[in-house]
Design a protein around this motif. Structure first.
Motif, PDB file in Angstrom:
ATOM      1  N   GLY A 520       0.880  -1.386   0.223  1.00  0.00           N
ATOM      2  CA  GLY A 520      -0.044  -0.027   0.075  1.00  0.00           C
ATOM      3  C   GLY A 520       0.861   1.101  -0.008  1.00  0.00           C
ATOM      4  N   PRO A 521       0.360   2.438  -0.220  1.00  0.00           N
ATOM      5  CA  PRO A 521       1.013   3.696  -0.227  1.00  0.00           C
ATOM      6  C   PRO A 521       1.635   3.882   1.122  1.00  0.00           C
ATOM      7  CG  PRO A 521      -1.645   4.183   0.014  1.00  0.00           C
ATOM      8  CD  PRO A 521      -1.161   2.697  -0.157  1.00  0.00           C
ATOM      9  N   SER A 522       1.394   3.489   2.129  1.00  0.00           N
ATOM     10  CA  SER A 522       2.147   3.697   3.424  1.00  0.00           C
ATOM     11  C   SER A 522       3.550   3.229   3.457  1.00  0.00           C
ATOM     12  CB  SER A 522       1.128   3.160   4.717  1.00  0.00           C
ATOM     13  OG  SER A 522       1.186   1.726   4.621  1.00  0.00           O
ATOM     14  N   GLY A 523       3.802   2.141   2.700  1.00  0.00           N
ATOM     15  CA  GLY A 523       4.966   1.528   2.665  1.00  0.00           C
ATOM     16  C   GLY A 523       5.208   0.651   3.769  1.00  0.00           C
ATOM     17  N   SER A 524       4.385   0.264   4.791  1.00  0.00           N
ATOM     18  CA  SER A 524       4.450  -0.506   5.478  1.00  0.00           C
ATOM     19  C   SER A 524       3.336  -1.779   5.749  1.00  0.00           C
ATOM     20  CB  SER A 524       4.887  -0.247   6.932  1.00  0.00           C
ATOM     21  OG  SER A 524       4.923  -0.958   8.102  1.00  0.00           O
ATOM     22  N   ALA A 525       3.423  -2.959   5.975  1.00  0.00           N
ATOM     23  CA  ALA A 525       2.564  -3.766   6.101  1.00  0.00           C
ATOM     24  C   ALA A 525       1.628  -3.469   7.194  1.00  0.00           C
ATOM     25  CB  ALA A 525       3.009  -5.269   6.214  1.00  0.00           C
ATOM     26  N   ALA A 526       2.431  -2.859   8.260  1.00  0.00           N
ATOM     27  CA  ALA A 526       1.688  -2.716   9.672  1.00  0.00           C
ATOM     28  C   ALA A 526       0.879  -1.336   9.513  1.00  0.00           C
ATOM     29  CB  ALA A 526       2.620  -2.510  10.711  1.00  0.00           C
ATOM     30  N   ALA A 527       1.158  -0.373   8.587  1.00  0.00           N
ATOM     31  CA  ALA A 527       0.347   0.873   8.432  1.00  0.00           C
ATOM     32  C   ALA A 527      -0.906   0.648   7.576  1.00  0.00           C
ATOM     33  CB  ALA A 527       1.234   1.980   7.894  1.00  0.00           C
ATOM     34  N   MET A 528      -1.839   0.149   8.067  1.00  0.00           N
ATOM     35  CA  MET A 528      -3.126  -0.025   7.119  1.00  0.00           C
ATOM     36  C   MET A 528      -3.765   1.350   6.807  1.00  0.00           C
ATOM     37  SD  MET A 528      -5.223  -3.022   9.055  1.00  0.00           S
ATOM     38  CE  MET A 528      -6.498  -2.798   8.124  1.00  0.00           C
ATOM     39  N   PRO A 529      -4.264   1.625   5.604  1.00  0.00           N
ATOM     40  CA  PRO A 529      -4.794   2.773   5.588  1.00  0.00           C
ATOM     41  C   PRO A 529      -6.021   3.216   6.024  1.00  0.00           C
ATOM     42  CG  PRO A 529      -5.236   1.221   3.601  1.00  0.00           C
ATOM     43  CD  PRO A 529      -4.354   0.658   4.415  1.00  0.00           C
ATOM     44  N   VAL A 530      -6.387   4.361   5.967  1.00  0.00           N
ATOM     45  CA  VAL A 530      -7.359   4.760   6.657  1.00  0.00           C
ATOM     46  C   VAL A 530      -8.861   4.303   6.125  1.00  0.00           C
ATOM     47  CG1 VAL A 530      -7.821   6.839   5.312  1.00  0.00           C
ATOM     48  CG2 VAL A 530      -9.199   6.988   7.426  1.00  0.00           C
ATOM     49  N   GLN A 531      -9.862   3.941   6.875  1.00  0.00           N
ATOM     50  CA  GLN A 531     -11.048   3.261   6.348  1.00  0.00           C
ATOM     51  C   GLN A 531     -12.187   4.483   5.901  1.00  0.00           C
ATOM     52  OE1 GLN A 531     -12.259  -0.111   6.323  1.00  0.00           O
ATOM     53  NE2 GLN A 531     -13.840   0.990   4.996  1.00  0.00           N
ATOM     54  N   VAL A 532     -12.105   4.516   4.552  1.00  0.00           N
ATOM     55  CA  VAL A 532     -13.091   5.572   3.870  1.00  0.00           C
ATOM     56  C   VAL A 532     -14.192   4.675   3.379  1.00  0.00           C
ATOM     57  CG1 VAL A 532     -13.278   7.352   2.086  1.00  0.00           C
ATOM     58  CG2 VAL A 532     -11.103   6.980   3.347  1.00  0.00           C
ATOM     59  N   TYR A 533     -15.332   5.113   3.507  1.00  0.00           N
ATOM     60  CA  TYR A 533     -16.677   4.738   3.146  1.00  0.00           C
ATOM     61  C   TYR A 533     -16.814   5.337   1.562  1.00  0.00           C
ATOM     62  CZ  TYR A 533     -16.856   3.184   7.604  1.00  0.00           C
ATOM     63  OH  TYR A 533     -16.642   2.643   8.983  1.00  0.00           O
ATOM     64  N   GLU A 534     -16.644   4.517   0.517  1.00  0.00           N
ATOM     65  CA  GLU A 534     -16.717   5.059  -0.674  1.00  0.00           C
ATOM     66  C   GLU A 534     -17.946   5.492  -1.264  1.00  0.00           C
ATOM     67  OE1 GLU A 534     -16.781   0.819  -3.500  1.00  0.00           O
ATOM     68  OE2 GLU A 534     -14.879   2.345  -3.085  1.00  0.00           O
ATOM     69  N   GLY A 535     -18.977   5.152  -0.531  1.00  0.00           N
ATOM     70  CA  GLY A 535     -20.305   5.513  -1.113  1.00  0.00           C
ATOM     71  C   GLY A 535     -20.501   6.956  -1.010  1.00  0.00           C
ATOM     72  N   VAL A 536     -20.443   7.304   0.453  1.00  0.00           N
ATOM     73  CA  VAL A 536     -20.595   8.895   0.779  1.00  0.00           C
ATOM     74  C   VAL A 536     -19.364   9.663   0.116  1.00  0.00           C
ATOM     75  CG1 VAL A 536     -20.784  10.505   2.641  1.00  0.00           C
ATOM     76  CG2 VAL A 536     -21.605   7.989   2.966  1.00  0.00           C
ATOM     77  N   ALA A 537     -18.435   9.230   0.146  1.00  0.00           N
ATOM     78  CA  ALA A 537     -17.144   9.948  -0.397  1.00  0.00           C
ATOM     79  C   ALA A 537     -17.376  10.307  -1.973  1.00  0.00           C
ATOM     80  CB  ALA A 537     -15.794   9.309  -0.358  1.00  0.00           C
ATOM     81  N   GLU A 538     -17.678   9.455  -2.571  1.00  0.00           N
ATOM     82  CA  GLU A 538     -18.117   9.410  -4.071  1.00  0.00           C
ATOM     83  C   GLU A 538     -19.038  10.480  -4.347  1.00  0.00           C
ATOM     84  OE1 GLU A 538     -18.987   6.870  -8.066  1.00  0.00           O
ATOM     85  OE2 GLU A 538     -18.678   5.833  -6.179  1.00  0.00           O
ATOM     86  N   GLU A 539     -20.393  10.237  -3.618  1.00  0.00           N
ATOM     87  CA  GLU A 539     -21.416  11.285  -3.861  1.00  0.00           C
ATOM     88  C   GLU A 539     -21.047  12.573  -3.614  1.00  0.00           C
ATOM     89  OE1 GLU A 539     -26.218  11.381  -2.446  1.00  0.00           O
ATOM     90  OE2 GLU A 539     -24.799   9.946  -1.489  1.00  0.00           O
ATOM     91  N   GLU A 540     -20.296  12.946  -2.244  1.00  0.00           N
ATOM     92  CA  GLU A 540     -20.129  14.136  -2.002  1.00  0.00           C
ATOM     93  C   GLU A 540     -18.588  14.868  -2.474  1.00  0.00           C
ATOM     94  OE1 GLU A 540     -22.119  15.860  -0.068  1.00  0.00           O
ATOM     95  OE2 GLU A 540     -23.447  14.197  -0.303  1.00  0.00           O
ATOM     96  N   GLY A 541     -18.021  13.680  -3.586  1.00  0.00           N
ATOM     97  CA  GLY A 541     -16.900  14.603  -4.282  1.00  0.00           C
ATOM     98  C   GLY A 541     -15.738  14.487  -3.510  1.00  0.00           C
ATOM     99  N   VAL A 542     -15.675  13.692  -2.141  1.00  0.00           N
ATOM    100  CA  VAL A 542     -14.459  13.550  -1.537  1.00  0.00           C
ATOM    101  C   VAL A 542     -13.383  12.675  -1.844  1.00  0.00           C
ATOM    102  CG1 VAL A 542     -13.578  13.336   1.004  1.00  0.00           C
ATOM    103  CG2 VAL A 542     -15.875  14.624   0.364  1.00  0.00           C
ATOM    104  N   ALA A 543     -12.120  13.042  -2.034  1.00  0.00           N
ATOM    105  CA  ALA A 543     -10.925  12.295  -2.721  1.00  0.00           C
ATOM    106  C   ALA A 543     -10.658  11.322  -1.464  1.00  0.00           C
ATOM    107  CB  ALA A 543      -9.868  13.057  -3.173  1.00  0.00           C
ATOM    108  N   GLU A 544     -10.648  10.078  -1.767  1.00  0.00           N
ATOM    109  CA  GLU A 544     -10.373   8.890  -0.789  1.00  0.00           C
ATOM    110  C   GLU A 544      -8.802   8.964  -0.411  1.00  0.00           C
ATOM    111  OE1 GLU A 544     -11.565   5.035  -1.757  1.00  0.00           O
ATOM    112  OE2 GLU A 544     -13.322   5.607  -2.355  1.00  0.00           O
ATOM    113  N   THR A 545      -7.817   9.551  -1.157  1.00  0.00           N
ATOM    114  CA  THR A 545      -6.487   9.302  -1.035  1.00  0.00           C
ATOM    115  C   THR A 545      -6.164  10.855  -0.410  1.00  0.00           C
ATOM    116  OG1 THR A 545      -6.226  10.131  -3.192  1.00  0.00           O
ATOM    117  CG2 THR A 545      -6.247   7.877  -3.131  1.00  0.00           C
ATOM    118  N   LYS A 546      -6.713  11.510  -0.072  1.00  0.00           N
ATOM    119  CA  LYS A 546      -6.363  12.822   0.625  1.00  0.00           C
ATOM    120  C   LYS A 546      -6.864  13.099   1.826  1.00  0.00           C
ATOM    121  CE  LYS A 546      -6.261  15.119  -3.869  1.00  0.00           C
ATOM    122  NZ  LYS A 546      -6.893  16.192  -5.036  1.00  0.00           N
TER     123      LYS A 546
END
Length: 668
Positions: A520-546
């Protein structure tokens, strides 16, 4: 007068008489012979029957045996001659019949005779042959009865019926004859079905085709070098007459609203910028005749403020593009009424000239008409499918979506390929701390299509049509447009192609290693990415990677303040023009210092593009608890779209609210 005694016969006469007897004729009286001694009396002729064919008026024989054979003869051998009866011998009388016993009982009555009117005889003009007696009409020396020639047997006519009249209109219609194009298409489909993909794990491997990138063009030489390049002439050739070289001049000498006192010498060697590059060039333009623009500009008319063009930036990103026309057009062609893939491709792309809009209308049509085959996926019975099979059944997994997308796009004239590889979709789990990195494997399929300006765009029509819930094994049909609009670099965070030439990254990197992708982009297996609920993020135009912090686990033992922040997919994304309407206010739910008190709601600050909030580390809660960001969708029973930050803060604690989760972190 006494009877004349029989005259003796010779051997030849007797033989002739016997031969005539075999032919069914009586022997004629022989001619008188010379007198001589008396001979033995001639015996009487045997009774014989000659089976000659019956003579009929119509000359037709049916059912008779061969006329020159005895009736009872079943073999080719001859029967022995019958015994000769002498005239002097007497036949023994037959034995007397036994006397009949008298009975007092009356004889049973005979059944009533059927009237001739009840018998039904077929009226037909056909020539029906009768049952002919096989007994010869010439019976020699027999007392038995003989049948009359031409007699009919009623039993042979009783069960006969006339066939019905032939009516061609009652026959079923013949199937339509296949055209040569249909026959060729059928064989092509059969060939494609033999080359199907074999399933592995969640989805089958996908056969991909390697596309070689075109060779890069050589870099162009600077303009001043092109002007001073001297063409080499071969020995003995006539030199060509060259035009005079253009002098290298600075843009400052062309009067670009500059004062005349500007120096025209270069900084290093002191050469004049306006000097001719070679002897014999044109003379320099006199600067004294240059018009004074400082005097002309005040007199130039100015445009009114309402006539000035809009200063809104125009972006080529797909997140801000209006796709309402292709999305609405895709709903006009339900799958049940589509006769073929070629017809569907023509109807979908006909109103659009842009390759991007054409690809989008195909992407949207798959969402409305193809459903994910959850039963086959969860039961591990996924089979290879063809685009025609997917169109006919309306069910597919990722391979079926990708295959049908490329089939429609290719029929519409677009360049498209099916890409196979690994996808971080349903069933994928991030690596745990200390878990070894697995070998590369394939689980998914998607597409790459050439859109406007010759750009290769990665799209995922399977994930864009909906999502699968493995817990209840249900398919949630939802139009996820971000799998069409996100850039290729963001697309590559969850897609890793088997063909390394199909990354099509926009950051200049040709490809990324498998280890970087799977961690993943964190560069470490221990660093899981933040949990983003893509349904709300996509509808409201929020970038999941930011989102910040970008990791899922937040330490609570450290002192200080944590800065939470997220932003729109792009700076010029308009929630009214590109989204459902004015934005919701965003809040964060946190806990007190020991994590046992009531939750506290903090409202995010915003400037319309970025949302941020600073929270003290000790106020987040204790280990094991979760903090998250929510949208305020209803506030006091009313729609909360367009509610400002200050209005939301005043309403907190005084009015009830409801909303949806946007992101979450776990405290460690």
């Amino acid at each position: 007068m006494a009877a004349e005694p029989p005259r003796p016969q010779t051997i030849h006469s007797r033989i002739a008489a016997l031969n005539l007897g075999h032919l069914g004729r009586a022997p004629t009286t022989p001619a008188p012979i010379e007198s001589g001694p008396p001979l033995r009396p001639l015996p009487l002729l045997r009774s014989q029957t000659t089976n000659l064919p019956a003579t009929l008026s119509n000359g037709h024989i049916i059912g008779d045996a061969i006329g020159n054979e005895p009736e009872s003869l079943t073999h080719s051998r001859l029967l022995p001659p019958s015994a000769i009866t002498r005239t002097c011998e007497k036949k023994p009388s037959p034995p007397a019949l036994p006397p009949r016993k008298h009975s007092s009982q009356p004889s049973p009555a005979l059944p009533p005779r059927r009237s001739s009117a009840a018998l039904h005889r077929r009226e037909s003009s056909e020539s029906i042959s009768s049952t002919i007696s096989t007994i010869s009409t010439i019976s020699v020396g027999t007392d038995g009865p003989s049948r009359t020639p031409g007699s009919r047997t009623p039993s042979t006519d009783a069960g006969r019926k006339l066939a019905p009249v032939f009516d061609p209109s009652t026959l079923p219609p013949l199937p339509p004859k296949r055209t040569p194009q249909q026959v060729d298409k059928r064989y092509r489909d059969m060939e494609r079905s033999r080359m199907g993909l074999m399933p592995t794990k969640s989805s089958p491997n996908v056969t991909t085709r390697t596309v070689e990138s075109p060779p890069t063009l050589p870099s162009r030489a600077p303009h001043h070098l092109l002007q001073t390049t001297v063409r080499k002439e071969s020995a003995g050739a006539i030199p060509l007459e060259r035009p005079p070289a253009v002098p290298a001049r600075s843009a400052l000498l062309f009067g670009m609203n500059k004062a005349e006192g500007i120096s025209t010498t270069a900084g290093g060697d002191g050469s004049t910028l306006g000097a001719e590059a070679s002897t014999g060039g044109p003379p320099p333009v006199p600067l004294s005749s240059k018009p004074d623009l400082s005097k002309l500009l005040p007199a130039k008319p100015k445009l009114a403020a309402k006539s000035q063009p809009s200063s809104r930036p125009v972006s080529s990103c797909l997140c801000c593009r209006d796709f309402s026309a292709p999305d609405n057009h895709a709903t006009k062609f339900p799958r049940e009424g589509v006769p073929s893939i070629g017809w569907l491709a023509t109807q979908l792309v006909a109103p659009f000239t842009s390759p991007t809009d054409q690809a989008r209308v195909i992407f949207a049509w798959l969402h409305h008409n193809i459903a994910y085959d959850v039963v086959a996926f969860c039961n591990h019975t996924v089979k290879a499918s063809t685009p025609a099979n997917t169109l006919a059944t309306g069910l597919a997994v990722c391979e079926g979506y990708a295959g049908l997308f490329t089939a429609i796009a290719s029929s519409a004239g677009l360049e498209s390929l099916v890409v196979g590889g690994h996808g971080k979709g349903a069933g994928f789990s991030p690596l745990r701390p200390g878990q070894p990195i697995p070998a590369e494997y394939s689980t998914h399929a998607w597409n790459v299509v050439k859109i406007d300006n010759g750009e290769w765009k990665l799209v995922d029509p399977c994930w864009g049509a909906g999502s699968v819930c493995l817990q209840d094994q249900k398919y949630n049909k939802r139009f996820a447009t971000r799998h069409f609009t996100m850039n290729n670099d963001e697309f590559g965070l969850r897609h890793f192609p088997t063909n390394k030439s199909l990354f099509h990254r926009v950051d200049g990197r040709q490809q990324i290693p498998w280890e970087e992708y799977i961690i993943g982009p964190s560069g470490s297996a221990a660093a899981m990415p933040v949990q983003v609920y893509e349904g709300v993020a996509e509808e409201e135009g929020v970038a999941e990677t930011k989102f910040s912090p970008s990791t899922y686990h937040l330490p609570v033992s450290a002192d200080g303040t944590i800065h939470f922040q997220f932003e729109k997919v792009c700076a010029h994304w308009d929630p009214i023009r590109n989204g459902p309407g004015k934005p919701y206010p965003y809040v964060m739910r946190i806990h007190n210092a020991d994590g046992r008190g009531g939750d506290e709601i903090r409202v995010f600050n915003t400037n319309g593009s970025v949302w941020w909030l600073d929270v003290e580390n000790r106020l987040l809660g204790k280990k094991g608890q979760t903090v998250g960001i929510f949208t305020i969708q209803e506030l006091g029973g009313e729609n909360a779209r367009g509610v400002s930050v200050e209005e939301c803060r005043r309403a907190m604690g005084r009015k009830g609210w409801s909303g949806g989760a946007l992101a979450a972190w776990e405290l460690v």
